[in-house]
Design a protein around this motif. Sequence first.
Motif: not given
Length: 284
Positions: A226-227, A231, A255
């Motif tokens: 998943c983008d 992080r 999302d």
Amino acid sequence: MSDDDISISEKRMYGETRAETHAYVASGLGVTRVETAGGQIGRFSLANRCSARDIAGANGEIAVATEDSVLISTDDGFAETGFGPATAVGYDADGLVAAGEGRVARYDDGEWWEMGAVDDVRALAPDLVAAADGVYGLPGCAYLGLHDAADVAGPFAATADGLYRRDAQEGTVGARENWLPVRSGAHGVVATDGSDDGRVHAADADGLYELTDRGNASPDPHWRPCDLPVRERVVDVTYGQDTYAITEDGTFLVDTADEATADGRGGWRSRSLGVPEVAGIAVA
């Protein structure tokens, strides 16, 4: 007033307005309620102050496992149920299930009914229990194999040495060979939306992944990274109109499909909630 301070309805100036979803995040601070719709992340507020260890939602109700009790949402806030200290909560077709201090029990008509004994439970699914020494089945708490399980969802189990999928069609029920490895390495999260061809996500220390071919049990190639816009390690995923996730640092993620957003640009969006010791996320 900043853009972050206004409500979702005020921010949606064009496009079809979607129904607002209330997501709930469990943390060491308590239960935080987050407004979200169409990819927008709006206001959030502390709904209950407690030391939350797990959270689950179904049929318009939210349940929270805390160091003192199991709480359930009401029209007036959250109410205690008399369970005692809990480490995990979940829902199945018959209602609320909780675990803590070596016992697993069901809540029915205001009382808790014992289902079995399992130590160090970490997560509950409609028919599975994730515990320090492996996976157990519900309702009878029979041992089903594996070890060091962190999460369970649908036929999947996330463990310290890999992500597994249960194959109940062959072999002896409960045997180790009934668990097929589908991703290697330690996994802390697995989630499904409960439908046969629905959404499935899993997370390890490096990222969040979506299963793109649920009918194929082969290893890694069918899991798409998943983008995410941050992080940070994802600690839980849940589903409603969209897919929602929360990181260990308290970043709320959503999302949304392109066509469901006001600007026509879907994908993952984020907002920091600033809450400590994040344990999970749920929608009712």
